[in-house]
Design a protein around this motif. Structure first.
Motif, PDB file in Angstrom:
ATOM      1  N   ALA A 119      -4.534   3.085  -0.678  1.00  0.00           N
ATOM      2  CA  ALA A 119      -3.279   2.989  -1.451  1.00  0.00           C
ATOM      3  C   ALA A 119      -2.604   1.655  -1.176  1.00  0.00           C
ATOM      4  CB  ALA A 119      -2.340   4.139  -1.098  1.00  0.00           C
ATOM      5  N   ASP A 177      -3.279 -11.000  -1.272  1.00  0.00           N
ATOM      6  CA  ASP A 177      -1.840 -11.016  -1.576  1.00  0.00           C
ATOM      7  C   ASP A 177      -1.141 -10.204  -0.484  1.00  0.00           C
ATOM      8  OD1 ASP A 177       0.686 -10.305  -2.467  1.00  0.00           O
ATOM      9  OD2 ASP A 177       0.077  -9.989  -4.543  1.00  0.00           O
ATOM     10  N   LYS A 183       6.565 -10.086   4.877  1.00  0.00           N
ATOM     11  CA  LYS A 183       8.004 -10.153   5.187  1.00  0.00           C
ATOM     12  C   LYS A 183       8.281  -9.367   6.474  1.00  0.00           C
ATOM     13  CE  LYS A 183       9.385  -8.876   0.920  1.00  0.00           C
ATOM     14  NZ  LYS A 183       8.225  -9.004   0.022  1.00  0.00           N
ATOM     15  N   SER A 250      11.340   0.153  -0.325  1.00  0.00           N
ATOM     16  CA  SER A 250      10.485  -0.295  -1.404  1.00  0.00           C
ATOM     17  C   SER A 250      10.910   0.512  -2.626  1.00  0.00           C
ATOM     18  CB  SER A 250       9.059   0.048  -0.992  1.00  0.00           C
ATOM     19  OG  SER A 250       8.174  -0.275  -1.986  1.00  0.00           O
ATOM     20  N   HIS A 266       6.322  -3.594  -9.689  1.00  0.00           N
ATOM     21  CA  HIS A 266       5.561  -4.672  -9.045  1.00  0.00           C
ATOM     22  C   HIS A 266       4.559  -4.107  -8.039  1.00  0.00           C
ATOM     23  CE1 HIS A 266       8.747  -3.755  -6.302  1.00  0.00           C
ATOM     24  NE2 HIS A 266       8.196  -4.467  -5.366  1.00  0.00           N
ATOM     25  N   LEU A 268       1.263  -1.721  -7.493  1.00  0.00           N
ATOM     26  CA  LEU A 268       0.148  -1.152  -8.245  1.00  0.00           C
ATOM     27  C   LEU A 268      -0.654  -0.208  -7.370  1.00  0.00           C
ATOM     28  CD1 LEU A 268      -1.244  -4.470  -9.798  1.00  0.00           C
ATOM     29  CD2 LEU A 268       0.276  -2.822 -10.915  1.00  0.00           C
TER      30      LEU A 268
HETATM   31  P1  ADP Z   1       8.685  -3.630  -1.905  1.00  0.00           P
HETATM   32  O1  ADP Z   1       9.683  -4.491  -1.192  1.00  0.00           O
HETATM   33  O2  ADP Z   1       9.202  -3.002  -3.144  1.00  0.00           O
HETATM   34  O3  ADP Z   1       7.895  -2.725  -0.991  1.00  0.00           O
HETATM   35  P2  ADP Z   1       6.914  -5.533  -1.372  1.00  0.00           P
HETATM   36  O4  ADP Z   1       7.542  -6.846  -1.649  1.00  0.00           O
HETATM   37  O5  ADP Z   1       6.842  -5.032   0.015  1.00  0.00           O
HETATM   38  O6  ADP Z   1       7.602  -4.539  -2.330  1.00  0.00           O
HETATM   39  O7  ADP Z   1       5.424  -5.502  -1.917  1.00  0.00           O
HETATM   40  C1  ADP Z   1       5.137  -5.683  -3.274  1.00  0.00           C
HETATM   41  C2  ADP Z   1       4.154  -6.818  -3.458  1.00  0.00           C
HETATM   42  O8  ADP Z   1       2.922  -6.497  -2.811  1.00  0.00           O
HETATM   43  C3  ADP Z   1       3.822  -7.026  -4.902  1.00  0.00           C
HETATM   44  O9  ADP Z   1       4.652  -8.021  -5.450  1.00  0.00           O
HETATM   45  C4  ADP Z   1       2.354  -7.422  -4.866  1.00  0.00           C
HETATM   46  O10 ADP Z   1       2.253  -8.801  -4.637  1.00  0.00           O
HETATM   47  C5  ADP Z   1       1.813  -6.682  -3.684  1.00  0.00           C
HETATM   48  N1  ADP Z   1       1.282  -5.335  -3.975  1.00  0.00           N
HETATM   49  C6  ADP Z   1       1.416  -4.579  -5.103  1.00  0.00           C
HETATM   50  N2  ADP Z   1       0.805  -3.387  -4.974  1.00  0.00           N
HETATM   51  C7  ADP Z   1       0.254  -3.370  -3.723  1.00  0.00           C
HETATM   52  C8  ADP Z   1      -0.520  -2.419  -2.986  1.00  0.00           C
HETATM   53  N3  ADP Z   1      -0.838  -1.229  -3.507  1.00  0.00           N
HETATM   54  N4  ADP Z   1      -0.912  -2.747  -1.736  1.00  0.00           N
HETATM   55  C9  ADP Z   1      -0.595  -3.945  -1.192  1.00  0.00           C
HETATM   56  N5  ADP Z   1       0.115  -4.879  -1.836  1.00  0.00           N
HETATM   57  C10 ADP Z   1       0.560  -4.611  -3.066  1.00  0.00           C
END
Ligand code: ADP
Ligand code: MG
Length: 344
Positions: A119, A177, A183, A250, A266, A268
């Motif tokens: 996931a 990515d 962060k 998140s 954002h 997936l």
């Molecule tokens: P949030 O702060 O909402 O958790 P994050 O910034 O931590 O979001 O993570 C979202 C980013 O991680 C997306 O912009 C993308 O680059 C990447 N991402 C998207 N889906 C996944 C996933 N299933 N697993 C790991 N990275 C992901």
């Protein structure tokens, strides 16, 4: 006369002691200093510390943001010159040695993938890029486009050797990515640097990925963090009282785009390449900000049932989620109660 003089000396001495005590107290008193917000990793970052000397605080803030920028430079997948971007090009079928920091993040990512059955997966890059392009073109991807992206995604295609600190990519066209974990990792590094610099208490925040350490004597509740109501930016749905703890949220409410009128998160599901929608917001409490960051993204993908079951199975980790079925309510794991203070 002599008596008077002695009395005067006594009074002066007492006064001197009182002023001295006040002075020492003032010197020892912890002041709360805040850096203000700066843009880091595409979001806002701030550092707050309890400190006795204002000038020292400025130096510490400078150090903290320099550290954030250093890691950002390494791990920014949108910068073709970053260490992580170059890796996507040169590590195909060939082990490439990387910096200790990048290796730490990749290793923790693969561990999280294993724990969450894929996931969470930092090889999601090709799917993220496909959807970014679709947003620009204003259409959903064709099945062929989706299949082509999916064939380049999968954490088992990322081969790590901890002894040699090398990385190898099994197929061409992969893109790493670390947006969902870097962060948190950076927050932990900065918090550690502050502790090493003898800062007694503080809070580091990069885009809602927060780590607190220590407490200020005047604030027995520790660090109090407001959890925003995902459907109403003005409202707080709860407050958390934290010490030596991390928290990450998140959610789809702040960062999403529309593709043909469909809300596109954002985040997936790497296994399908589709956007996730079950949970409106996921807050994770964990000992480290990296774990909280990665697991908040993972639980968003896993959805309510599986996500909550996973978090309940982990010691030291708690979750507070808002589902799309009951937007006004939050649901939390049993152990989260110890951190939640009722909304004011
Ligand atoms: P949030 O702060 O909402 O958790 P994050 O910034 O931590 O979001 O993570 C979202 C980013 O991680 C997306 O912009 C993308 O680059 C990447 N991402 C998207 N889906 C996944 C996933 N299933 N697993 C790991 N990275 C992901
Ligand atoms: Mg995350």
């Amino acid at each position: 006369m002599k008596k008077d003089l002695r009395r005067l000396v006594q009074i002066v001495l007492v006064l001197f002691l009182v002023i001295g005590a006040l002075w020492v107290n003032r010197k020892n008193r912890l002041m709360v200093e805040n850096s203000g917000y700066r843009v880091i990793m595409g979001t806002f970052a701030q550092v707050t510390i309890g400190i006795r000397d204002e000038a020292e605080a400025r130096d510490l803030f400078r150090m903290a943001f320099a550290e954030m920028e250093r890691i950002q430079k390494m791990m920014n997948d949108r910068d073709p010159d970053s260490e992580i971007s170059r890796l996507s090009e040169i590590a195909v079928d060939k082990p490439v040695e990387v910096s200790p920091e990048l290796f730490d993040v990749l290793w923790a990512s693969v561990e999280t993938s294993r724990l969450t059955e894929g996931a969470f997966d930092i090889t999601v890059g090709p799917e993220v890029r496909l959807w970014r392009r679709m947003q620009q073109e204003g259409r959903p991807p064709t099945p062929e486009e989706l299949a082509a992206a999916r064939s380049r995604v999968g954490w088992e295609k990322l081969i790590l050797d901890p002894e040699k600190r090398t990385v190898q990519l099994a197929v061409e066209g992969m893109h790493l990515d670390v947006g969902a974990i870097a962060k948190g990792y950076t927050v932990d590094l900065v918090a550690k640097a502050l502790v090493d610099a003898q800062v007694p208490t503080g809070m580091v925040d990069i885009g809602g990925n927060i780590r607190c350490f220590g407490t200020i004597p005047d604030y027995p509740e520790g660090w109090v963090i407001g959890l925003q109501d995902p459907r109403n930016e003005e409202e707080r749905m709860a407050k958390l009282s934290l010490r030596d703890m991390s928290v990450a949220t998140s959610g789809d409410y702040r960062r999403f785009a529309q593709v043909e009128g469909q809300k596109q998160s954002h985040i997936l599901d790497p296994r399908s390449g589709q956007s996730v929608r079950d949970l409106i917001s996921v807050t994770i409490l964990a000992p480290t900000a990296m774990r909280a960051d990665a697991l908040s993204t993972a639980v968003s993908v896993m959805g309510f049932e599986k996500g909550m079951a996973l978090i309940e199975s982990l010691e030291d980790v708690e979750a507070i989620v808002v589902t799309s079925e009951e937007p006004g309510q939050f649901i939390s794991t049993v152990g989260a109660d110890q951190y939640i203070i009722a909304p004011d």
